[in-house]
Design an enzyme around this catalytic site. Structure first.
Site, PDB file in Angstrom:
ATOM      1  N   ILE A   1       0.839  -1.203   0.000  1.00 31.72           N
ATOM      2  CA  ILE A   1       0.000   0.000   0.000  1.00 31.72           C
ATOM      3  C   ILE A   1       0.871   1.250   0.000  1.00 31.72           C
ATOM      4  O   ILE A   1       0.670   2.184  -0.787  1.00 31.72           O
ATOM      5  CB  ILE A   1      -0.943   0.011   1.223  1.00 31.72           C
ATOM      6  CG1 ILE A   1      -2.032  -1.060   1.072  1.00 31.72           C
ATOM      7  CG2 ILE A   1      -1.594   1.387   1.385  1.00 31.72           C
ATOM      8  CD1 ILE A   1      -2.937  -1.178   2.287  1.00 31.72           C
ATOM      9  N   ARG A   2       1.864   1.266   0.877  1.00 29.99           N
ATOM     10  CA  ARG A   2       2.741   2.441   0.978  1.00 29.99           C
ATOM     11  C   ARG A   2       3.527   2.660  -0.306  1.00 29.99           C
ATOM     12  O   ARG A   2       3.584   3.788  -0.820  1.00 29.99           O
ATOM     13  CB  ARG A   2       3.704   2.272   2.163  1.00 29.99           C
ATOM     14  CG  ARG A   2       4.627   3.468   2.349  1.00 29.99           C
ATOM     15  CD  ARG A   2       5.410   3.367   3.644  1.00 29.99           C
ATOM     16  NE  ARG A   2       6.231   2.167   3.697  1.00 29.99           N
ATOM     17  CZ  ARG A   2       6.975   1.828   4.750  1.00 29.99           C
ATOM     18  NH1 ARG A   2       6.993   2.603   5.822  1.00 29.99           N
ATOM     19  NH2 ARG A   2       7.699   0.728   4.730  1.00 29.99           N
TER      20      ARG A   2
ATOM     21  N   GLU B   1      -3.379  -7.084  15.974  1.00 32.01           N
ATOM     22  CA  GLU B   1      -3.850  -5.786  16.437  1.00 32.01           C
ATOM     23  C   GLU B   1      -3.077  -4.678  15.735  1.00 32.01           C
ATOM     24  O   GLU B   1      -1.842  -4.683  15.734  1.00 32.01           O
ATOM     25  CB  GLU B   1      -3.680  -5.640  17.945  1.00 32.01           C
ATOM     26  CG  GLU B   1      -4.228  -4.301  18.458  1.00 32.01           C
ATOM     27  CD  GLU B   1      -3.784  -3.959  19.867  1.00 32.01           C
ATOM     28  OE1 GLU B   1      -4.645  -3.592  20.675  1.00 32.01           O
ATOM     29  OE2 GLU B   1      -2.567  -4.041  20.143  1.00 32.01           O
TER      30      GLU B   1
ATOM     31  N   GLU C   1       3.010   8.227  28.858  1.00 34.26           N
ATOM     32  CA  GLU C   1       2.013   7.662  29.766  1.00 34.26           C
ATOM     33  C   GLU C   1       2.443   6.277  30.243  1.00 34.26           C
ATOM     34  O   GLU C   1       2.277   5.926  31.414  1.00 34.26           O
ATOM     35  CB  GLU C   1       0.647   7.577  29.075  1.00 34.26           C
ATOM     36  CG  GLU C   1      -0.452   7.130  30.025  1.00 34.26           C
ATOM     37  CD  GLU C   1      -1.671   6.555  29.320  1.00 34.26           C
ATOM     38  OE1 GLU C   1      -2.777   6.683  29.867  1.00 34.26           O
ATOM     39  OE2 GLU C   1      -1.507   5.947  28.245  1.00 34.26           O
TER      40      GLU C   1
END
Length: 217
Positions: free
Chosen positions: A40-41, A155, A170
């Site tokens: 895709i890239r 994921e 965080e």
């Protein structure tokens, strides 16, 4: 893949062997998805279109990490539990240049053949109370092996570089305080997250202005 001492203590020898075979298949699924993302890239770059993929990172959970998460969930320490419960064993993180690119990329991923999106969470337009922003997808990727096909969940986390930097801060804060981050630091993180979101928007606006100027040259 050879399990660590901690993994060997957590899983029985039989279950550890099953888990390591499972992780190999999950790595194949991850590699398949990474290849498609690279196509895709490269296709967008070749056509001269603006590319929504700046960089791609990947990781596979270790047996130690899997054991820890299964324990926290109160699940059996077996390969079957890992396969049935954990959908983030194989992970890919995509960094986009601008926040506007995230939804465009999600649209491209929805049109990808031979893969299925089984779960989708938009923490970009609806951030977590902590200020966390990212777009999460669970994609099932078919892997052909041992004379059959296995759909492997991978994921995907899609975010900008600024969102990624905030998430790293965080994570460090949660690790430092064993996930009990002091209120004043939590409030500062939320404030930073809001400022980062505004910065992402302003940077995209500058990008659009430059593009319009270039068109006029």
């Amino acid at each position: 893949m050879i399990g660590s001492d901690a993994a060997r203590a957590a899983f029985s020898p039989e279950e550890l062997a099953k888990l390591e075979r499972m992780l190999l298949v999950y790595e194949w699924g991850q590699r398949t998805l990474l290849t498609r993302l690279s196509i895709i890239r490269d296709g967008l770059l070749t056509s001269g279109d603006s590319c929504p993929i700046e960089s791609i990172q990947a990781r596979i959970k270790t047996p130690d990490s899997i054991a820890g998460k299964l324990r926290r969930l109160g699940a059996d320490l077996t390969a079957e539990s890992a396969r049935g419960i954990l959908k983030d064993v194989a992970g890919v993180r995509i960094i986009c240049p601008f926040s506007k690119d995230i939804l465009y990329l999600v649209g491209l991923l929805r049109g990808m053949s031979d893969t299925t999106i089984t779960d989708e969470k938009d923490y970009v337009s609806k951030p977590k109370p902590s200020g966390y922003r990212s777009y999460h997808l669970i994609m099932e990727v078919p892997v052909f092996h041992s004379g059959g096909t296995e759909n492997v969940p991978v994921e995907l986390q899609i975010r900008t570089e600024a969102m990624n930097f905030w998430a790293m801060l965080e994570h460090k804060a949660k690790y430092k305080y064993d996930k009990r981050v002091p209120d004043h630091l939590r409030a500062e993180l939320v404030l930073c997250a809001d400022k980062i979101a505004e910065l992402d928007k302003r940077m995209f606006l500058i990008h659009e202005i430059i593009a319009l100027i270039n068109e006029g040259d």
